[in-house]
Write an enzyme that holds these catalytic residues in place. Structure first.
Site, PDB file in Angstrom:
ATOM      1  N   SER A 115      -9.887  -0.959   6.895  1.00  0.00           N
ATOM      2  CA  SER A 115      -9.163  -0.923   5.522  1.00  0.00           C
ATOM      3  C   SER A 115      -8.394  -2.020   4.985  1.00  0.00           C
ATOM      4  CB  SER A 115      -8.108   0.543   5.840  1.00  0.00           C
ATOM      5  OG  SER A 115      -8.872   1.674   5.842  1.00  0.00           O
ATOM      6  N   SER A 171      -9.369   1.632   2.818  1.00  0.00           N
ATOM      7  CA  SER A 171      -8.562   2.288   1.920  1.00  0.00           C
ATOM      8  C   SER A 171      -7.587   1.550   1.264  1.00  0.00           C
ATOM      9  CB  SER A 171      -8.033   3.402   2.879  1.00  0.00           C
ATOM     10  OG  SER A 171      -7.255   2.862   3.913  1.00  0.00           O
ATOM     11  N   LYS A 184       0.826  -1.207   0.068  1.00  0.00           N
ATOM     12  CA  LYS A 184      -0.084  -0.030  -0.143  1.00  0.00           C
ATOM     13  C   LYS A 184       0.799   1.228   0.109  1.00  0.00           C
ATOM     14  CE  LYS A 184      -4.035   1.943   2.764  1.00  0.00           C
ATOM     15  NZ  LYS A 184      -4.977   1.538   3.821  1.00  0.00           N
TER      16      LYS A 184
END
Length: 476
Positions: A187, A163, A88
């Protein structure tokens, strides 16, 4: 193996192919980079593709493993050696752009790796890219105004969740063999559930978050996304504090859990089923019947303070996020450079009173105490609950219906994930069937403190009933 079989193989299967001399890390890395290039316009799963770095790391892994040429000089770093993974884009990587999905950090090249990246490098993993994410990890849709929306491999009109949405999309589409994301209010688990994969949020503090651009220091966790519980476990063991750093399974007494006869699970009577779609509830009920059939003991438990988790969790996250962005000198001075949704939440955070923040921390302590008391008193190993109340909404769908009632999409997707973050407990989501429209749903297990191992054992058995399926448009 054909390309599809190879792209969706397990980490262990690939590791065996490497060591048998039937596949090299360089060949596999080139396959992943080619797949990323072919699908980037369709999915937008990556913000930065690290092709040159990946090839260098793959060549090193090939030389160390001896998959081509002399095999007597082998250096084996473990199961992740030569395996293409993604990160990420809020996890700092030395010399590699780390944007956190933002315009503000669009040209940020960290001078050092986050400790979690150092561990993955030591394990021999190959980094193919930094994945798309909701701006500053402050949202659950991954509708990013700066880098474009990431899309769900099951239906590209829909969100992958967030996310860590790019990570989930990349794993589900066979663009890497696992990813490492972050989870502050769901997330990791939300996108994993919406994309039909596995996502593990470790307990608070179990994985070092140094070098990860924060959202809420009270809640932030780093963890793996993968297509199977076994693969998630390999990644987790490589990055967890005190782990062996190789991703290799720990020694166990006897064989791995195959039945659940000694496992006791609790279903909360409060909160989790107050707002839930009929399809998710039906899928959950079927999963519970299957788990009972495997021998687990399941009973209802009462946790009244769950009702406080949304409000308390939001106040803590709002205040801490705004504080970080103020201390960084970005907000409000560079407010125009944020997306509208993130900017509005940062403004909300500045309005949280000190007394409200302290009250939320008190509520957090009460929730932790009550969860601990219930799990000990009722002698349960984990809670079993749905991961999200709905399947993946359409991109841009800011509200969603549950029955005849309209709810904010963000609040719906966060709702069932916030309790584990507030309490700092480990939680894992596994696939749990599909809606009539063919969209994945997730089943979540929330465990006791520092008990990820039992949680993964239980989840691995349960995933047997709903193993990962390749999204239709990626089967060829």
């Amino acid at each position: 193996m054909n390309e599809t079989a190879l792209a969706f193989a397990t980490i262990t299967e690939i590791a065996h192919l490497f060591r048998a001399g039937k596949l090299s890390p360089v060949e596999l890395t080139e396959l992943m980079l080619a797949r990323i290039e072919r699908t980037q316009t369709k999915l937008n799963a990556y913000i930065t593709v690290t092709g040159e770095l990946a090839r260098t790391q793959a060549k090193r892994a090939e030389a160390e493993l001896g998959t081509r040429g002399k095999r007597k000089t082998r250096t084996d770093r473990g199961l992740l050696h030569g395996i293409p993974i993604s990160l990420k884009d809020n996890i700092c990587t030395e010399g590699v752009r780390t944007t956190a999905g933002s315009k503000i950090l669009g040209d940020y090249f960290p001078e050092r790796d986050a400790p979690v990246v150092t561990r993955l490098k030591q394990a021999g993993a190959v980094l193919v890219g930094k994945t798309n994410m909701h701006e500053f990890a402050y949202g659950v849709t991954n509708n990013n105004p700066h880098y474009g929306a990431a899309r769900n491999p099951w239906d590209t009109r829909r969100i992958p969740g967030g996310s860590s949405g790019g990570s989930a999309a990349a794993v589900a589409a066979g663009l890497c063999f696992g990813s490492v994301g972050t989870d502050t209010g769901g997330s990791i688990r939300i996108p994993a559930a919406l994309c039909g994969i596995v996502g593990l949020k470790p307990g608070l503090g179990r994985v070092d978050v140094t070098g990860v651009i924060p959202l809420s220091v009270t809640h932030d966790c780093v963890g793996p996304l993968a297509r199977s519980v076994a693969d998630a476990g390999i990644l987790f063991r490589a990055i967890v504090d005190g782990g062996n750093g190789k991703g290799e399974p720990e020694r166990r007494r006897g064989s791995a859990v195959r039945k659940l006869s000694k496992v006791r699970l609790g279903i909360p009577r409060e909160f989790f089923f107050d707002v839930i779609s009929a399809e998710v509830e039906k899928s959950f009920d079927a999963a519970v019947r299957a788990i009972r059939g495997l021998g687990a003991k399941i009973k209802g438990v009462s946790i009244p303070l769950l009702a406080q988790t949304e409000k308390a969790g939001n106040r803590i996250a709002w205040a801490e996020a705004s504080n970080y962005h103020q201390q960084s000198g970005w907000f409000p001075g560079r407010a125009a450079e944020y997306g509208e949704d993130v900017r509005s939440r940062l403004e909300m955070g500045t309005e949280v009173l000190a007394v409200e923040y302290l009250e939320a921390l008190d509520q957090r302590r009460s929730v932790i105490a009550q969860l601990r008391e219930v799990m000990e008193k009722e002698a349960i190993d984990a809670l079993v609950v749905p991961t999200t109340p709905i399947a993946a909404p359409l991109i841009g769908e800011e509200t969603s219906y549950v029955g005849k009632i309209e709810h904010p999409t963000r609040a719906l997707l966060l709702r069932l994930n916030r309790p584990a973050n507030l309490a700092g407990l480990p939680a894992i989501t596994v696939p749990c069937g599909f809606t009539a429209a063919g969209l994945p749903m997730g089943l979540q297990f929330i465990g006791a403190e520092q008990n990820e191992r039992l949680l993964m054992d239980v989840a691995e058995v349960c995933q047997g009933a709903n193993p990962f399926k390749v999204p239709p448009s990626f089967r060829t």
